[in-house]
Design a protein around this motif. Structure first.
Motif, PDB file in Angstrom:
ATOM      1  N   LEU A   1       0.816  -1.207   0.000  1.00 25.58           N
ATOM      2  CA  LEU A   1       0.000   0.000   0.000  1.00 25.58           C
ATOM      3  C   LEU A   1       0.852   1.261   0.000  1.00 25.58           C
ATOM      4  CD1 LEU A   1      -2.934   1.201   0.316  1.00 25.58           C
ATOM      5  CD2 LEU A   1      -2.425   1.283   2.773  1.00 25.58           C
ATOM      6  N   LEU A   2       1.898   1.274   0.823  1.00 27.54           N
ATOM      7  CA  LEU A   2       2.635   2.509   1.066  1.00 27.54           C
ATOM      8  C   LEU A   2       3.844   2.735   0.158  1.00 27.54           C
ATOM      9  CD1 LEU A   2       2.492   2.514   4.963  1.00 27.54           C
ATOM     10  CD2 LEU A   2       1.027   3.758   3.355  1.00 27.54           C
ATOM     11  N   ALA A   3       4.563   1.690  -0.182  1.00 24.54           N
ATOM     12  CA  ALA A   3       5.814   1.858  -0.942  1.00 24.54           C
ATOM     13  C   ALA A   3       5.632   2.595  -2.275  1.00 24.54           C
ATOM     14  CB  ALA A   3       6.486   0.507  -1.146  1.00 24.54           C
ATOM     15  N   PRO A   4       4.544   2.380  -3.011  1.00 29.59           N
ATOM     16  CA  PRO A   4       4.421   3.059  -4.310  1.00 29.59           C
ATOM     17  C   PRO A   4       4.135   4.562  -4.241  1.00 29.59           C
ATOM     18  CG  PRO A   4       3.027   1.081  -4.232  1.00 29.59           C
ATOM     19  CD  PRO A   4       3.510   1.350  -2.844  1.00 29.59           C
ATOM     20  N   LEU A   5       3.852   5.095  -3.066  1.00 32.60           N
ATOM     21  CA  LEU A   5       3.518   6.512  -2.977  1.00 32.60           C
ATOM     22  C   LEU A   5       4.684   7.395  -3.419  1.00 32.60           C
ATOM     23  CD1 LEU A   5       1.626   6.748   0.441  1.00 32.60           C
ATOM     24  CD2 LEU A   5       0.665   6.520  -1.852  1.00 32.60           C
ATOM     25  N   ARG A   6       4.331   8.477  -4.079  1.00 30.85           N
ATOM     26  CA  ARG A   6       5.321   9.483  -4.436  1.00 30.85           C
ATOM     27  C   ARG A   6       5.498  10.428  -3.248  1.00 30.85           C
ATOM     28  NH1 ARG A   6       1.629   9.320  -8.255  1.00 30.85           N
ATOM     29  NH2 ARG A   6       0.894  11.444  -7.843  1.00 30.85           N
ATOM     30  N   GLU A   7       6.541  11.179  -3.273  1.00 34.66           N
ATOM     31  CA  GLU A   7       6.879  12.086  -2.163  1.00 34.66           C
ATOM     32  C   GLU A   7       5.715  13.022  -1.823  1.00 34.66           C
ATOM     33  OE1 GLU A   7       9.560  12.894   0.780  1.00 34.66           O
ATOM     34  OE2 GLU A   7       9.946  11.477  -0.845  1.00 34.66           O
ATOM     35  N   GLU A   8       5.089  13.613  -2.835  1.00 30.41           N
ATOM     36  CA  GLU A   8       3.989  14.548  -2.558  1.00 30.41           C
ATOM     37  C   GLU A   8       2.784  13.834  -1.948  1.00 30.41           C
ATOM     38  OE1 GLU A   8       3.823  13.478  -6.952  1.00 30.41           O
ATOM     39  OE2 GLU A   8       5.372  14.169  -5.583  1.00 30.41           O
ATOM     40  N   GLN A   9       2.553  12.591  -2.327  1.00 30.04           N
ATOM     41  CA  GLN A   9       1.471  11.813  -1.712  1.00 30.04           C
ATOM     42  C   GLN A   9       1.793  11.521  -0.249  1.00 30.04           C
ATOM     43  OE1 GLN A   9       1.750   8.752  -4.803  1.00 30.04           O
ATOM     44  NE2 GLN A   9      -0.484   8.918  -5.023  1.00 30.04           N
ATOM     45  N   ALA A  10       3.043  11.231   0.031  1.00 28.97           N
ATOM     46  CA  ALA A  10       3.460  10.913   1.400  1.00 28.97           C
ATOM     47  C   ALA A  10       3.375  12.136   2.318  1.00 28.97           C
ATOM     48  CB  ALA A  10       4.882  10.350   1.395  1.00 28.97           C
ATOM     49  N   ASN A  11       3.357  13.308   1.744  1.00 29.11           N
ATOM     50  CA  ASN A  11       3.217  14.532   2.534  1.00 29.11           C
ATOM     51  C   ASN A  11       1.753  14.936   2.756  1.00 29.11           C
ATOM     52  OD1 ASN A  11       5.963  15.217   3.071  1.00 29.11           O
ATOM     53  ND2 ASN A  11       6.183  15.723   0.905  1.00 29.11           N
ATOM     54  N   TYR A  12       0.825  14.166   2.224  1.00 27.47           N
ATOM     55  CA  TYR A  12      -0.605  14.464   2.309  1.00 27.47           C
ATOM     56  C   TYR A  12      -1.116  14.414   3.750  1.00 27.47           C
ATOM     57  CZ  TYR A  12      -5.646  13.694   1.890  1.00 27.47           C
ATOM     58  OH  TYR A  12      -7.008  13.775   2.036  1.00 27.47           O
TER      59      TYR A  12
END
Length: 178
Positions: free
Chosen positions: A44-55
């Motif tokens: 679920l988490l590994a594919p997130l891009r940096e901007e998604q992870a800052n959401y």
């Protein structure tokens, strides 16, 4: 399967607050649960891009990075508590203020890939620690956050805590996870 890992902690082995996490853990081998539940977490988490992870789903709420950092910190702390109690260290273990750990932690500034790696390393270390414990060590009790706790119960809290936050990710962060 080693039977010692299928024994659920009794209600007298942990503070009532932690029952909410322990109740989330399915019956069965706890080590297997910790190994298996980790796979969908990473998927679920590994594919997130940096901007998604800052959401953040709302102002003042933790970002995805901060939630993951909280999960990492909490697993480390609980694994340390398991270690201390399993080794028969009778020194009372203090609680911790999760909001301060997030506020003063580096997670919001770290690259997302580093946090994913750290999560994997911490889980691997937790599993190594737990595999080395026998039934006697798991049954040992100490004091954690001013409450009685067994090493076994604290290990179950680790699994339940991850499950609780996976629910939070699906419910509150779905805008960036889908």
């Amino acid at each position: 399967m080693n039977e010692i890992w299928t024994i659920r902690p009794g209600a007298d082995e942990y503070a009532p607050y932690f029952g909410r996490y322990i109740d989330l853990v399915p019956d069965g081998d706890l080590l297997q649960t910790l190994r298996e539940q980790f796979v969908p977490t990473i998927q679920l988490l590994a594919p997130l891009r940096e901007e998604q992870a800052n959401y953040r789903y709302a102002e003042g709420k933790w970002s995805v990075k901060e939630v993951l950092g909280h999960m990492i910190d909490t697993e480390r702390i609980f694994a340390y508590r398991v270690l201390r109690i399993a080794r028969n260290d009778a020194t009372p273990l203090p609680g911790f203020e999760q909001d301060d750990y997030v506020k003063y932690g580096p997670h919001a500034r770290q690259p997302w890939s580093d946090l994913i790696e750290e999560l994997q390393v911490v889980r691997s270390a937790t599993l190594c620690l737990l595999r080395g414990l026998d039934g006697e060590a798991l049954a040992r009790r100490g004091t954690s956050s001013n409450s009685p706790a067994s090493a076994r119960a604290l290990a179950w809290v680790i699994a339940g805590h991850e499950r609780a936050h996976m629910t939070v990710f699906h419910e509150r962060y779905s805008a960036v996870l889908s």
